[in-house]
Design an enzyme around this catalytic site. Structure first.
Site, PDB file in Angstrom:
ATOM      1  N   CYS A   1       0.858  -1.191   0.000  1.00  0.00           N
ATOM      2  CA  CYS A   1       0.000   0.000   0.000  1.00  0.00           C
ATOM      3  C   CYS A   1       0.895   1.242   0.000  1.00  0.00           C
ATOM      4  O   CYS A   1       0.627   2.229  -0.693  1.00  0.00           O
ATOM      5  CB  CYS A   1      -0.874   0.040   1.245  1.00  0.00           C
ATOM      6  SG  CYS A   1      -1.843  -1.432   1.548  1.00  0.00           S
TER       7      CYS A   1
ATOM      8  N   HIS B   1       1.151   4.985  -1.933  1.00  0.00           N
ATOM      9  CA  HIS B   1       0.519   6.069  -1.170  1.00  0.00           C
ATOM     10  C   HIS B   1       1.446   6.760  -0.167  1.00  0.00           C
ATOM     11  O   HIS B   1       0.996   7.582   0.607  1.00  0.00           O
ATOM     12  CB  HIS B   1      -0.753   5.547  -0.499  1.00  0.00           C
ATOM     13  CG  HIS B   1      -1.755   5.076  -1.504  1.00  0.00           C
ATOM     14  ND1 HIS B   1      -2.409   5.945  -2.349  1.00  0.00           N
ATOM     15  CD2 HIS B   1      -2.178   3.835  -1.839  1.00  0.00           C
ATOM     16  CE1 HIS B   1      -3.210   5.257  -3.155  1.00  0.00           C
ATOM     17  NE2 HIS B   1      -3.078   3.976  -2.872  1.00  0.00           N
TER      18      HIS B   1
ATOM     19  N   ARG C   1     -12.470  -0.561  -2.354  1.00  0.00           N
ATOM     20  CA  ARG C   1     -11.172   0.027  -2.692  1.00  0.00           C
ATOM     21  C   ARG C   1     -10.030  -0.915  -2.316  1.00  0.00           C
ATOM     22  O   ARG C   1      -9.091  -1.116  -3.074  1.00  0.00           O
ATOM     23  CB  ARG C   1     -11.022   1.367  -1.984  1.00  0.00           C
ATOM     24  CG  ARG C   1      -9.759   2.149  -2.282  1.00  0.00           C
ATOM     25  CD  ARG C   1      -9.677   2.599  -3.730  1.00  0.00           C
ATOM     26  NE  ARG C   1      -8.966   1.630  -4.554  1.00  0.00           N
ATOM     27  CZ  ARG C   1      -8.406   1.899  -5.721  1.00  0.00           C
ATOM     28  NH1 ARG C   1      -8.500   3.089  -6.245  1.00  0.00           N
ATOM     29  NH2 ARG C   1      -7.769   0.988  -6.404  1.00  0.00           N
TER      30      ARG C   1
ATOM     31  N   CYS D   1      -7.539  -2.523  -5.013  1.00  0.00           N
ATOM     32  CA  CYS D   1      -6.084  -2.286  -4.893  1.00  0.00           C
ATOM     33  C   CYS D   1      -5.332  -3.619  -4.931  1.00  0.00           C
ATOM     34  O   CYS D   1      -4.321  -3.742  -5.611  1.00  0.00           O
ATOM     35  CB  CYS D   1      -5.751  -1.568  -3.594  1.00  0.00           C
ATOM     36  SG  CYS D   1      -5.867   0.213  -3.693  1.00  0.00           S
TER      37      CYS D   1
END
Lengths: 287, 99
Positions: free
Chosen positions: A201, A205, A244, A248
């Site tokens: 992740c 991000h 989401r 992802c």
């Protein structure tokens, strides 16, 4: 055995032993606390985007890219999620078969409480998200649970988020070793690379936030859940945090976990705690 | 001439492609599934590996043992890489933490 020997050495020689990082890892001992993690996390993003105010991190890519922000401001003249708020409000106020409503299941009758989710339930020893609480409310009142990713779940959470607009995330980690374990599990999930593409992740991000990935601007992790649920143009519909997370995972060519899997809930717990102070701005819209 | 023909026949039989048997394909698929389960326990199932397992199963049902064997081998190779990544990440994720 190795860890036991190392621990014994530390006990014998005290804290003056300067442990190399791999030894710290072998012991599973992170020197940080959740509060220290949050301070470092927020300082990183404020340093990376010095012109973005804390509240604006709730707006994801629109906070860090001027062109996208202009497009968003035009979209917001007729927000594509308005229908979901209306649908959610109607459902929220419609009594179950037994005459009770969602309001009976939540503090403050469910109004203005989104910023407190997810929370760690010390009775059950697990992280409870808003979506999970909604379905538990339904089950407790003799109704069938809703699917977690789309549809009425997105509408109900859209309405509830809207009643919390402007209220900063206020996630707490109680003094309970199980809560720390859940937090650490979410943190590990966030930073662990997985899938055939080997992305975590954080790959997108944190270090790449604000940069383009093909046509998208990658949102900063700080405040990333504050606008959920979202209407995503790519989906052409509303979607929840579960939607989401699963999309992802698929994009990383990793088999997604089931919605509301413990790991996804712990991830939401970690990310929401990191975003303490960022105001709720849901529902939102994304490209 | 007779010697040359015999040599050619021998050469052909040696170099002919070995067709996979049902038993070989089933064994390869079982081995790949075992690895995939191991990757799952480590929390890193890869979608392409899942697709290859399905392709191998379908080829097996279609009695296409060559394709079943090849797809199972591909699935096994992918899951071995997934397992290696998971084991490496068990400690490596700490390096990515914002401090």
């Amino acid at each position: 055995m190795k860890a036991t020997v190392l621990l014994s050495l530390i006990v014998l020689f005290g804290s003056s032993v300067d442990m190399p990082s791999d030894v710290v890892r072998a012991l599973g001992a992170e020197s940080s606390t959740p509060a220290a993690d949050m301070d470092a996390f927020q300082a990183y993003f404020h340093g990376r985007f010095p012109n973005v105010k804390t509240a604006d991190f709730a707006n994801g890519p629109y906070a860090v890219d001027a062109d996208m922000r202009k497009q968003w401001e035009e979209i917001m003249q007729f927000p594509p999620y308005d229908f979901a708020i209306d649908e959610g409000k109607t459902a929220f106020e419609t009594p179950f078969t037994n005459g009770k409503t969602y309001a009976d299941c939540f503090d403050n009758r469910g109004i203005g409480v989104r910023q407190n989710f997810p929370y760690f339930d010390t009775k059950s020893g697990e992280v409870v998200t808003l979506d999970l609480a909604i379905n538990r409310c339904r089950i407790a009142n003799g109704e069938k649970p809703l699917p977690y990713q789309v549809g009425m779940m997105a509408s109900l959470t859209a309405y509830m988020a809207q009643t919390s607009n402007g209220k900063p995330f206020d996630i707490k980690i109680p003094d309970d070793p199980r809560a720390i374990t859940a937090y650490e599990d979410g943190k590990k999930y966030f930073y662990t690379r997985r899938g055939q593409l080997g992305f975590s992740c954080s790959s997108c991000h944190v270090g790449a936030s604000g940069h383009r990935l093909r046509g998208d601007i990658l949102a900063p992790a700080l405040g990333i859940l504050a606008s959920f649920p979202i209407y995503r143009s790519d989906w052409g519909s509303m979607g929840t945090i579960d939607r989401r997370f699963t999309s992802c995972s698929s994009q990383m060519r990793s088999q997604p976990l089931p919605p509301q899997d413990v790991s996804y809930r712990n991830l939401e717990y970690f990310l929401s705690f990191m975003s303490n102070g960022v105001p709720i701005a849901g529902p939102g819209t994304r490209p | 001439m007779r010697i040359l023909s015999a040599f050619t026949l021998l050469l052909m039989s040696c170099c002919a492609t070995h067709a996979a048997t049902q038993q070989e394909a089933e064994a390869a698929l079982a081995a790949a599934r075992q690895k995939e389960a191991e990757a799952g326990k480590l929390g890193d199932r890869w979608l392409p590996a899942e697709a290859m397992l399905k392709a191998a199963q379908k080829a097996l049902e279609d009695q296409d043992f060559d394709h079943a064997l090849a797809a199972a081998a591909e699935a096994q190779a992918l899951t071995e890489r997934a397992i290696a990544q998971s084991k490496e990440q068990e400690t490596a994720w700490h390096d990515a933490v914002i401090r």
